[in-house]
Scaffold this motif. Sequence first.
Motif, PDB file in Angstrom:
ATOM      1  N   ALA A 269      11.638  -2.024  -0.868  1.00 20.98           N
ATOM      2  CA  ALA A 269      12.458  -2.213   0.331  1.00 20.98           C
ATOM      3  C   ALA A 269      13.158  -0.888   0.624  1.00 20.98           C
ATOM      4  O   ALA A 269      13.668  -0.262  -0.298  1.00 20.98           O
ATOM      5  N   PRO A 270      13.183  -0.421   1.840  1.00 19.95           N
ATOM      6  CA  PRO A 270      12.498  -0.982   2.996  1.00 19.95           C
ATOM      7  C   PRO A 270      11.001  -0.651   2.977  1.00 19.95           C
ATOM      8  O   PRO A 270      10.596   0.405   2.508  1.00 19.95           O
ATOM      9  N   LEU A 271      10.226  -1.591   3.516  1.00 24.71           N
ATOM     10  CA  LEU A 271       8.769  -1.435   3.478  1.00 24.71           C
ATOM     11  C   LEU A 271       8.237  -0.402   4.478  1.00 24.71           C
ATOM     12  O   LEU A 271       7.161   0.152   4.284  1.00 24.71           O
ATOM     13  N   GLU A 272       8.993  -0.157   5.542  1.00 21.35           N
ATOM     14  CA  GLU A 272       8.508   0.782   6.571  1.00 21.35           C
ATOM     15  C   GLU A 272       8.062   2.088   5.945  1.00 21.35           C
ATOM     16  O   GLU A 272       7.044   2.666   6.317  1.00 21.35           O
ATOM     17  N   ALA A 273       8.863   2.555   4.985  1.00 16.59           N
ATOM     18  CA  ALA A 273       8.574   3.848   4.360  1.00 16.59           C
ATOM     19  C   ALA A 273       7.239   3.808   3.619  1.00 16.59           C
ATOM     20  O   ALA A 273       6.599   4.847   3.436  1.00 16.59           O
ATOM     21  N   GLU A 274       6.815   2.605   3.200  1.00 20.09           N
ATOM     22  CA  GLU A 274       5.542   2.474   2.484  1.00 20.09           C
ATOM     23  C   GLU A 274       4.379   2.297   3.463  1.00 20.09           C
ATOM     24  O   GLU A 274       3.299   2.823   3.247  1.00 20.09           O
ATOM     25  N   TRP A 275       4.593   1.534   4.535  1.00 18.82           N
ATOM     26  CA  TRP A 275       3.513   1.364   5.526  1.00 18.82           C
ATOM     27  C   TRP A 275       3.030   2.718   6.032  1.00 18.82           C
ATOM     28  O   TRP A 275       1.832   2.957   6.150  1.00 18.82           O
ATOM     29  N   VAL A 276       3.973   3.604   6.358  1.00 17.01           N
ATOM     30  CA  VAL A 276       3.566   4.851   7.019  1.00 17.01           C
ATOM     31  C   VAL A 276       2.788   5.786   6.088  1.00 17.01           C
ATOM     32  O   VAL A 276       2.207   6.758   6.552  1.00 17.01           O
ATOM     33  N   LYS A 277       2.760   5.483   4.798  1.00 13.92           N
ATOM     34  CA  LYS A 277       1.931   6.273   3.887  1.00 13.92           C
ATOM     35  C   LYS A 277       0.469   5.840   3.962  1.00 13.92           C
ATOM     36  O   LYS A 277      -0.413   6.515   3.450  1.00 13.92           O
ATOM     37  N   GLY A 278       0.244   4.678   4.575  1.00 14.18           N
ATOM     38  CA  GLY A 278      -1.115   4.165   4.689  1.00 14.18           C
ATOM     39  C   GLY A 278      -1.688   4.396   6.069  1.00 14.18           C
ATOM     40  O   GLY A 278      -0.974   4.794   6.999  1.00 14.18           O
ATOM     41  N   SER A 279      -2.988   4.139   6.217  1.00 14.38           N
ATOM     42  CA  SER A 279      -3.643   4.278   7.523  1.00 14.38           C
ATOM     43  C   SER A 279      -4.215   2.965   8.011  1.00 14.38           C
ATOM     44  O   SER A 279      -4.617   2.850   9.167  1.00 14.38           O
ATOM     45  N   ILE A 280      -4.298   1.982   7.103  1.00 18.20           N
ATOM     46  CA  ILE A 280      -4.791   0.648   7.468  1.00 18.20           C
ATOM     47  C   ILE A 280      -3.958  -0.357   6.664  1.00 18.20           C
ATOM     48  O   ILE A 280      -3.656  -0.103   5.500  1.00 18.20           O
ATOM     49  N   ALA A 281      -3.600  -1.484   7.282  1.00 18.80           N
ATOM     50  CA  ALA A 281      -2.950  -2.561   6.542  1.00 18.80           C
ATOM     51  C   ALA A 281      -3.954  -3.692   6.372  1.00 18.80           C
ATOM     52  O   ALA A 281      -4.816  -3.893   7.226  1.00 18.80           O
ATOM     53  N   ALA A 282      -3.853  -4.404   5.239  1.00 21.07           N
ATOM     54  CA  ALA A 282      -4.790  -5.501   4.977  1.00 21.07           C
ATOM     55  C   ALA A 282      -4.016  -6.787   4.685  1.00 21.07           C
ATOM     56  O   ALA A 282      -3.027  -6.766   3.954  1.00 21.07           O
ATOM     57  N   VAL A 283      -4.470  -7.886   5.289  1.00 22.89           N
ATOM     58  CA  VAL A 283      -3.882  -9.208   5.049  1.00 22.89           C
ATOM     59  C   VAL A 283      -5.033 -10.164   4.740  1.00 22.89           C
ATOM     60  O   VAL A 283      -5.957 -10.294   5.545  1.00 22.89           O
ATOM     61  N   THR A 284      -4.993 -10.800   3.557  1.00 21.59           N
ATOM     62  CA  THR A 284      -6.097 -11.675   3.159  1.00 21.59           C
ATOM     63  C   THR A 284      -5.669 -13.138   3.033  1.00 21.59           C
ATOM     64  O   THR A 284      -6.397 -13.963   2.493  1.00 21.59           O
ATOM     65  N   SER A 285      -4.486 -13.466   3.538  1.00 21.96           N
ATOM     66  CA  SER A 285      -3.915 -14.801   3.336  1.00 21.96           C
ATOM     67  C   SER A 285      -4.832 -15.923   3.802  1.00 21.96           C
ATOM     68  O   SER A 285      -5.627 -15.754   4.717  1.00 21.96           O
ATOM     69  N   SER A 286      -4.670 -17.086   3.149  1.00 19.49           N
ATOM     70  CA  SER A 286      -5.365 -18.269   3.631  1.00 19.49           C
ATOM     71  C   SER A 286      -4.483 -19.030   4.611  1.00 19.49           C
ATOM     72  O   SER A 286      -4.939 -19.959   5.265  1.00 19.49           O
TER      73      SER A 286
END
Lengths: 419, 297
Positions: A269-286
């Motif tokens: 926390a905060p997650l924003e700082a972690e998202w911007v290190k990536g180039s794609i986000a993945a969600v696999t939820s059911s």
Amino acid sequence: MHISFLIHNGYGIGGTIRTTFTLARTLAEHHDVEIVSVFRHRDTPVFDLGPGVRLRHLVDMRKGTPGYEGDDPAHRRPSRVFPVDDNRYPQYSALTDERIGRFLKSLDSDVVVGTRPGLNVHIALQCPSRVVRVAQEHLTLDVHPPMLNLRLRSLYPRMDALTTVTEADAEAYRRRMRLPGVRIEAVPNGVPEPGIAPGDGTGRYVVAAGRLAPVKRYDMLVTAFGKVVRERPDWKLRIYGGGEQKERLRSLIDRSGLYNHVYLMGPAAPLEAEWVKGSIAAVTSSLESFGMTIVEAMRCGLPVVSTACPHGPREIIRDGVDGRLVPPGDADAMASALLELINDDVLRRRMGRAALSSSARFDPGEIAARYEDLFDDLVRGHRGAGGVLRSLGRETRGRLLSGAYTVTDTARRVKRSIA
Amino acid sequence: MATEQSTGRPAPAAPADGRGDRAARGPRADCTVDRSGDLAVRVVLPGAAAGARLLLRRRGDEQEVRVPLEPAAPGDGDVLRAVLPAAVRLAEGRWDAYALPAPGAGRLRLAPGLNDLRALVDQERDPGVSPVAVRIPYATKHANLSVRAWLRPAHAEVEELLVTGAGTAVQARLLGARLSDDAVVEARCRQDPRQVRQAPARRAGAGEEDRFTFTVPHRELAAARSGTHDTWDLWLLPAPGAGAVRVGRLLDDVPDRKKIFTYPADSLDTPRGRVRVQPYYTADNDLSVTVSDLPAP
């Protein structure tokens, strides 16, 4: 308008608390807003309330402080108002019945908003009709136990409005609950613009974030990423969050030989700082009743590859435009969608920019304005000439459906309108 | 450079000590590290006076570094910004961050806000630069802001690691020193300093100046074990007579990788019984290997 939110515990951490705080903070720019927390177990709330919102509690659970009320004998007697099938039931008691009842009875707000089924039941039973009553559903109709749905079906006719976080869930309520006269509307959760520059799509990380719980299907994500690594060993996956599945996932990563490519990062926390290190986000939820992390990632400029699970993702992502939707539970489809974005820098960056602009519709200002319109309509309808008749009509319907509780409530209401 | 460095000169008494986290949480500071390695700290500090400073204080010896906190934009007096240039060396350790709002004022422990560390993730390093300096701002377990620093003449950065039947196979890159054809990696037993095992460090490929591979043979460590639980630290000897270089992983945004970068264990039978061998990162992000007894099957 004077707006009161009734919440289980505004001092904790969780999606409902965060989204309620965001909404309250934004509404407070133009309205008088308070959050009433049934319980309080710490001195200060975790999330930011801003200067305009008042926060107070009904039952003090701060152990070791003079105000501690957990030992009150009434707190040992079971609740008779809070529904047994709301999973928070064990925490509620005769003491909370009395406190919530007293709070609602003396309420002089224009609008009261319940933030979980159990509290909506309290509002339906204990809140006077002069207040506009709004039930929020942060989960979905499908996940409620059948007995809870029976209870809600008998009591929700007394509410003025019911809000869900997706159109799909609103449709389920309209179809399966049949709540005549109750306005049912989908209003998604608001996600603030991150206080950090968006990602530029140049990094070689896929990022996922959420509780390490079976419903998130991170096992499927690890399997899918194994296929990605075979083709693109220069890409890595970071999964943020903690939870019961950690050891299982750890051993899956180790057995699959992916320990140089897949990392369980722990909670952040905060997650924003972690998202911007990536180039794609993945969600696999059911299952995603809304999909807060999808919007968060998009607001950070990441295209999201998500399962098209019920209900949120399909209403947030436009497949092929600002992200990708794949069939739930299909690791191959997830891997190919990830590879499609990994192998095409231009496509990935274009989708990232599209995600950034389309996710602006979830800005708290936009969401608060939708609530404002809804509340405005309801308050005007309530006060207007037809208001009394309309609400009486609703009472009658409520009585037909829900028995004794309605009779006493109507009696009270009739008495009040005579006085 | 507008930076003052001192050793052992304590700042005025603080309302809360370095580790403590009382109800009165300090001002929240946002940190940004850019590609050049400069560390910028931004903090809202109402009532700050000219002469305000960012103070970094190393745990253990109370070494201090002070940097001016200046208005982030003209006319915006409450928003202050300090830049700790990459050229300012922080000795290895944990540096607690404070604001000194005015000369002579008590120090305020800073709380972490948004740390923008994306430039640290896939950083490019010139292998010829010595010393190797690393600084990662992070939230302590008490939710305060500190900076984790490493400062080493040379460093061997682990890039990939595989646990195989033959042992722990590592690909790494040497920074701050020259790799010779005679380089070796030494495993040194912490519990028994007389126990040292060597493995050759080979260039990862033709034309590779600084990238190398080595394999720590698990069987040898298992055979040499001195107790029920041994720890072997890995050092690179880049050339005969050159100083030993610790093997580890420092060059990204992860201040504490022990629980995040984990590896599977190998188990093998020895004349003294079954043992478990497992590479891991230490609390300082260095690479070591543990050898411990397993109960008989």
